[in-house]
Design an enzyme around this catalytic site. Sequence first.
Site, PDB file in Angstrom:
ATOM      1  N   ASP A 218       0.831  -1.205   0.000  1.00 23.61           N
ATOM      2  CA  ASP A 218       0.000   0.000   0.000  1.00 23.61           C
ATOM      3  C   ASP A 218       0.873   1.265   0.000  1.00 23.61           C
ATOM      4  O   ASP A 218       1.844   1.350   0.753  1.00 23.61           O
ATOM      5  CB  ASP A 218      -0.855  -0.039   1.283  1.00 23.61           C
ATOM      6  CG  ASP A 218      -1.948   1.021   1.305  1.00 23.61           C
ATOM      7  OD1 ASP A 218      -2.824   0.973   0.427  1.00 23.61           O
ATOM      8  OD2 ASP A 218      -1.921   1.883   2.198  1.00 23.61           O
ATOM      9  N   GLU A 267      14.352 -15.382   0.628  1.00 22.40           N
ATOM     10  CA  GLU A 267      14.653 -16.449   1.590  1.00 22.40           C
ATOM     11  C   GLU A 267      13.724 -17.640   1.353  1.00 22.40           C
ATOM     12  O   GLU A 267      13.947 -18.720   1.876  1.00 22.40           O
ATOM     13  CB  GLU A 267      14.423 -15.954   3.041  1.00 22.40           C
ATOM     14  CG  GLU A 267      15.462 -14.969   3.533  1.00 22.40           C
ATOM     15  CD  GLU A 267      15.024 -14.246   4.812  1.00 22.40           C
ATOM     16  OE1 GLU A 267      13.980 -14.640   5.418  1.00 22.40           O
ATOM     17  OE2 GLU A 267      15.700 -13.281   5.192  1.00 22.40           O
TER      18      GLU A 267
HETATM   19  C1  GLC Z   1      -4.253   2.987  -0.700  1.00 22.88           C
HETATM   20  C2  GLC Z   1      -5.479   2.123  -0.571  1.00 22.88           C
HETATM   21  C3  GLC Z   1      -6.603   2.979  -0.097  1.00 22.88           C
HETATM   22  C4  GLC Z   1      -6.244   3.592   1.235  1.00 22.88           C
HETATM   23  C5  GLC Z   1      -4.923   4.338   1.168  1.00 22.88           C
HETATM   24  C6  GLC Z   1      -4.378   4.644   2.544  1.00 22.88           C
HETATM   25  O1  GLC Z   1      -4.379   3.934  -1.695  1.00 22.88           O
HETATM   26  O2  GLC Z   1      -5.737   1.471  -1.780  1.00 22.88           O
HETATM   27  O3  GLC Z   1      -7.793   2.259  -0.006  1.00 22.88           O
HETATM   28  O4  GLC Z   1      -7.244   4.477   1.635  1.00 22.88           O
HETATM   29  O5  GLC Z   1      -3.942   3.577   0.525  1.00 22.88           O
HETATM   30  O6  GLC Z   1      -3.928   3.486   3.168  1.00 22.88           O
END
Ligand code: GLC
Length: 557
Positions: A218, A267
């Site tokens: 993310d 790993e």
């Molecule tokens: C990414 C995710 C989204 C979230 C953001 C903050 O863009 O896809 O859903 O709100 O990160 O974590």
Amino acid sequence: MTSMTVLGNVAAGLPEKDATWWRQAVVYQIYPRSFADSNGDGIGDLPGITAKVPYLRELGVDAVWLSPFYPSALADGGYDVDDYRDVDPRIGTLAQFDEMRAALHAAGIRVVVDIVPNHTSNRHVWFQEALASPPGSRARERYVFRRGLGEHGELPPSDWTSTFGGPAWHPVGDGDWYLHLFAPEQPDLNWADDEVREEFLTTLRFWADRGVDGFRIDVAHALAKDMAEPLPSQADLDADIWGGAHPLQDRDEVHDIYREWRRVFDEYDPPRTAVAEAWVPAHRRSRYASPEGLGQAFNFDLLEASWDAATFASIIDKNLALARESGASSTWVLSNHDVVRHATRYGLPDGTDLVAWLRSDGTDPLPDEERGRRRARAATLLTLALPGSAYLYQGEELGLPEVADLPADVLQDPTFFRSGGEQKGRDGCRVPLPWASHGPTLGFGEDRAHLPVPASFERFAVDRQEADTESTLAFYRRALAARRHLQTSETLEWLKNVPATVVAFVRPGGWASITNFGTTSVPMPAGEVVVSSAPLDGDRVPAETTVWLRLADAPVD
Ligand code: GLC
Ligand code: CA
């Protein structure tokens, strides 16, 4: 350790030790809270996913990616993580995770989990410790705390704004403020801190040891930050200074982190995979996708593109070139949990401002649903024909539209609250799936769902579509089954002399994909039809349709 031993031989359904499985995989994104609710509490859960493994197998996907299922107060749909190495008790237990993973593997489906490294939730033990500790303490170094401006620190350290609206700094009452690029419940971690780095290596190993095959990372572009004083202004940040010079985004040092992660992935045998969610310009994407780094990065170009042959063709060309450059395979995405579903987008006039459209509850303008779905099927079949991996979002295989008229009192997205209602947010693509054409939640659960399932979803219900060979679900199943046999090396050759409204190419093995973006039919080359996104009529490709053909006259590979 017991789990490790058990895991050694669970992979019955998986081709063992295939280190390249991800390169052309079809990955199905599950938003767990909205997938299937096994115990009627209104929230989708892990046993719900386990129960649907036969459905996923029949659909023909190679992997599932699960959006966060960790303990969370849901300030941002689970992207505010309290504990990275546990399961939200409302969603399940670690034991149920293991069961789900084993069932997926037995069905030949890999498992990818979401890692949220840019921020924890404000309920994470580290953040709680930071709040309980004084300014300047060790506990605060794991986050991005700064002294406020003004005599008593009563003013934010800078005028930065957060992605969800409002200021990016939050005061803690003692003159210190912390940075949150997203919601205030999502304090940003300080990735210059060794303990932060170590902690995530432990988390990656924790899930890899549990048999997870890969990770979706993310906000992968924001971990490294240059917080040198004086802090720049928001106007400075808004100036287009990509290319490593932006203090908060896409800094070159971020790749040091991923090189460390890569050593952890390697790993394992096969090595664990990763895909970066990095909202960076296309030419910077290869850095994330490099084999020494995460290995693959999302390409959101088609998700942002309008329905236009030349646009699609140039995006495809550009991304295949980028993939060759990075050594990764390309990724193709039309929908995910953050955007208006593509069946709806394509039914709106070109250039529609989606934020304004959502604000009108989806009424201004009214989407042409039939056209949207027709185009969505054609676009999906086109992306499935491309070299690389395709990411599908739950419900798109049913042709689900965006639910744009959710009432304000059920909305959950922080975008809605932080923008003072100006932006409706992303809940409309996160509505639970209709599994059955009866019952108050259409088979999602029992009598309630955390977001209401509209009665209009009845016609998209899985049971209905399973009984109809022309349904979108039946079409996805055919397409994925065909792809499994057809997908070979990662190249394509453009077909020459096609009308300007057509995107057409041949893949190794002599099969072609032809998409007619136009509104009148076009001639179809001689060959045997494998699958089409809409019924065919004679030997022409109808308007807004994709056809896969085994060419009678295939060029030699
Ligand atoms: C990414 C995710 C989204 C979230 C953001 C903050 O863009 O896809 O859903 O709100 O990160 O974590
Ligand atoms: Ca449940």
